[in-house]
Structure formats: structure tokens, C-alpha cells
Design a protein around this motif. Structure first.
Motif, PDB file in Angstrom:
ATOM      1  N   ASP A  79       0.874  -1.169   0.000  1.00 40.94           N
ATOM      2  CA  ASP A  79       0.000   0.000   0.000  1.00 40.94           C
ATOM      3  C   ASP A  79       0.914   1.223   0.000  1.00 40.94           C
ATOM      4  O   ASP A  79       1.525   1.545   1.029  1.00 40.94           O
ATOM      5  CB  ASP A  79      -0.880  -0.016   1.244  1.00 40.94           C
ATOM      6  CG  ASP A  79      -1.802   1.181   1.329  1.00 40.94           C
ATOM      7  OD1 ASP A  79      -1.583   2.178   0.604  1.00 40.94           O
ATOM      8  OD2 ASP A  79      -2.742   1.124   2.135  1.00 40.94           O
ATOM      9  N   PRO A  80       1.059   1.915  -1.130  1.00 45.53           N
ATOM     10  CA  PRO A  80       2.020   3.014  -1.218  1.00 45.53           C
ATOM     11  C   PRO A  80       1.668   4.207  -0.330  1.00 45.53           C
ATOM     12  O   PRO A  80       2.552   4.975   0.040  1.00 45.53           O
ATOM     13  CB  PRO A  80       2.000   3.391  -2.702  1.00 45.53           C
ATOM     14  CG  PRO A  80       0.697   2.913  -3.200  1.00 45.53           C
ATOM     15  CD  PRO A  80       0.336   1.707  -2.372  1.00 45.53           C
ATOM     16  N   GLY A 135      13.975   4.598  -0.348  1.00 45.93           N
ATOM     17  CA  GLY A 135      13.749   3.610   0.692  1.00 45.93           C
ATOM     18  C   GLY A 135      12.419   2.892   0.626  1.00 45.93           C
ATOM     19  O   GLY A 135      12.107   2.086   1.494  1.00 45.93           O
ATOM     20  N   TYR A 136      11.637   3.156  -0.421  1.00 42.25           N
ATOM     21  CA  TYR A 136      10.342   2.496  -0.554  1.00 42.25           C
ATOM     22  C   TYR A 136      10.504   1.131  -1.224  1.00 42.25           C
ATOM     23  O   TYR A 136      11.337   0.967  -2.108  1.00 42.25           O
ATOM     24  CB  TYR A 136       9.372   3.371  -1.362  1.00 42.25           C
ATOM     25  CG  TYR A 136       8.903   4.547  -0.556  1.00 42.25           C
ATOM     26  CD1 TYR A 136       7.808   4.431   0.288  1.00 42.25           C
ATOM     27  CD2 TYR A 136       9.569   5.761  -0.603  1.00 42.25           C
ATOM     28  CE1 TYR A 136       7.382   5.494   1.051  1.00 42.25           C
ATOM     29  CE2 TYR A 136       9.157   6.833   0.157  1.00 42.25           C
ATOM     30  CZ  TYR A 136       8.064   6.695   0.988  1.00 42.25           C
ATOM     31  OH  TYR A 136       7.651   7.744   1.755  1.00 42.25           O
ATOM     32  N   PRO A 137       9.715   0.155  -0.812  1.00 47.99           N
ATOM     33  CA  PRO A 137       9.864  -1.201  -1.333  1.00 47.99           C
ATOM     34  C   PRO A 137       9.407  -1.343  -2.779  1.00 47.99           C
ATOM     35  O   PRO A 137       8.439  -0.708  -3.207  1.00 47.99           O
ATOM     36  CB  PRO A 137       8.994  -2.047  -0.410  1.00 47.99           C
ATOM     37  CG  PRO A 137       7.986  -1.101   0.129  1.00 47.99           C
ATOM     38  CD  PRO A 137       8.661   0.235   0.198  1.00 47.99           C
ATOM     39  N   ARG A 185       6.572 -13.494   7.246  1.00 50.69           N
ATOM     40  CA  ARG A 185       7.387 -12.758   8.215  1.00 50.69           C
ATOM     41  C   ARG A 185       7.589 -11.311   7.784  1.00 50.69           C
ATOM     42  O   ARG A 185       7.546 -10.398   8.609  1.00 50.69           O
ATOM     43  CB  ARG A 185       8.733 -13.441   8.410  1.00 50.69           C
ATOM     44  CG  ARG A 185       8.668 -14.555   9.398  1.00 50.69           C
ATOM     45  CD  ARG A 185      10.062 -15.083   9.749  1.00 50.69           C
ATOM     46  NE  ARG A 185       9.938 -16.528   9.707  1.00 50.69           N
ATOM     47  CZ  ARG A 185      10.521 -17.330   8.838  1.00 50.69           C
ATOM     48  NH1 ARG A 185      11.350 -16.862   7.960  1.00 50.69           N
ATOM     49  NH2 ARG A 185      10.304 -18.618   8.865  1.00 50.69           N
ATOM     50  N   ALA A 186       7.828 -11.097   6.496  1.00 45.29           N
ATOM     51  CA  ALA A 186       8.032  -9.743   5.992  1.00 45.29           C
ATOM     52  C   ALA A 186       6.762  -8.899   6.171  1.00 45.29           C
ATOM     53  O   ALA A 186       6.838  -7.748   6.601  1.00 45.29           O
ATOM     54  CB  ALA A 186       8.432  -9.776   4.516  1.00 45.29           C
ATOM     55  N   ALA A 187       5.612  -9.471   5.871  1.00 45.83           N
ATOM     56  CA  ALA A 187       4.351  -8.745   6.042  1.00 45.83           C
ATOM     57  C   ALA A 187       4.109  -8.443   7.518  1.00 45.83           C
ATOM     58  O   ALA A 187       3.675  -7.342   7.877  1.00 45.83           O
ATOM     59  CB  ALA A 187       3.195  -9.546   5.460  1.00 45.83           C
ATOM     60  N   ALA A 188       4.413  -9.383   8.391  1.00 49.72           N
ATOM     61  CA  ALA A 188       4.224  -9.176   9.831  1.00 49.72           C
ATOM     62  C   ALA A 188       5.209  -8.155  10.393  1.00 49.72           C
ATOM     63  O   ALA A 188       4.898  -7.470  11.368  1.00 49.72           O
ATOM     64  CB  ALA A 188       4.361 -10.505  10.563  1.00 49.72           C
ATOM     65  N   ALA A 216       1.786  -1.956   5.719  1.00 46.38           N
ATOM     66  CA  ALA A 216       1.618  -1.625   4.310  1.00 46.38           C
ATOM     67  C   ALA A 216       1.902  -2.787   3.379  1.00 46.38           C
ATOM     68  O   ALA A 216       1.477  -2.767   2.219  1.00 46.38           O
ATOM     69  CB  ALA A 216       2.532  -0.458   3.948  1.00 46.38           C
ATOM     70  N   LEU A 217       2.606  -3.803   3.855  1.00 52.69           N
ATOM     71  CA  LEU A 217       2.911  -4.981   3.034  1.00 52.69           C
ATOM     72  C   LEU A 217       1.903  -6.062   3.353  1.00 52.69           C
ATOM     73  O   LEU A 217       1.678  -6.400   4.516  1.00 52.69           O
ATOM     74  CB  LEU A 217       4.330  -5.472   3.326  1.00 52.69           C
ATOM     75  CG  LEU A 217       4.803  -6.642   2.477  1.00 52.69           C
ATOM     76  CD1 LEU A 217       4.994  -6.200   1.016  1.00 52.69           C
ATOM     77  CD2 LEU A 217       6.115  -7.196   3.023  1.00 52.69           C
TER      78      LEU A 217
END
Length: 65
Positions: free
Chosen positions: A7-8, A31-33, A50-53, A59-60
Motif C-alpha cells: 500500500d504506497p 527507501g520504498y519497497p 514474516r516480511a508482512a508481519a 503496508a505490506l
């Protein structure tokens, strides 16, 4: 099959997602993914969760497609 989305508007460019999942996520010059590739493979599914958590801004997201 699952996909990662960002979610930008919610993203605050902490970069934790790229630290946890460098196989699928890099960061741009601010620095934005940047999420690379299509569906998350079974071998990377646990790391994608894990990355989303780890995202402090929530936002991920890992979504079923």
C-alpha cells in the motif's frame, strides 16, 4: 497462490520487508519497497509472511490470488 502487495500510501519506507525478504523485495532510492516477480513460491511463503508481519505500517500484505 499468493502475491505480495504494498500500500504506497501507508508505507513509511522503513525497509524491514526488504531485510526479511531480499529475494522478492528491494528498496528504491527513497527507501520504498519494490516487489519483484509474480506469485510467491512455496519455498518463500514463510519468509513472505514474516516480511508482512514485520511491517510497522502494515503496508505490506500477502494476498491469495
Amino acid at each position: 497462490m499468493s502475491r505480495l502487495t504494498v500500500d504506497p500510501i501507508a508505507c513509511r519506507a522503513h525497509g524491514l520487508c526488504a531485510d526479511v525478504l531480499p529475494e522478492l523485495i528491494t528498496v528504491d532510492e527513497w527507501g520504498y519497497p519494490v516487489v519483484h516477480g509474480g506469485p510467491v513460491t512455496e519455498s518463500l511463503l514463510a519468509e513472505a509472511r514474516r516480511a508482512a508481519a514485520a511491517c510497522p505500517a502494515l503496508a505490506l500484505r500477502l494476498r491469495k490470488s
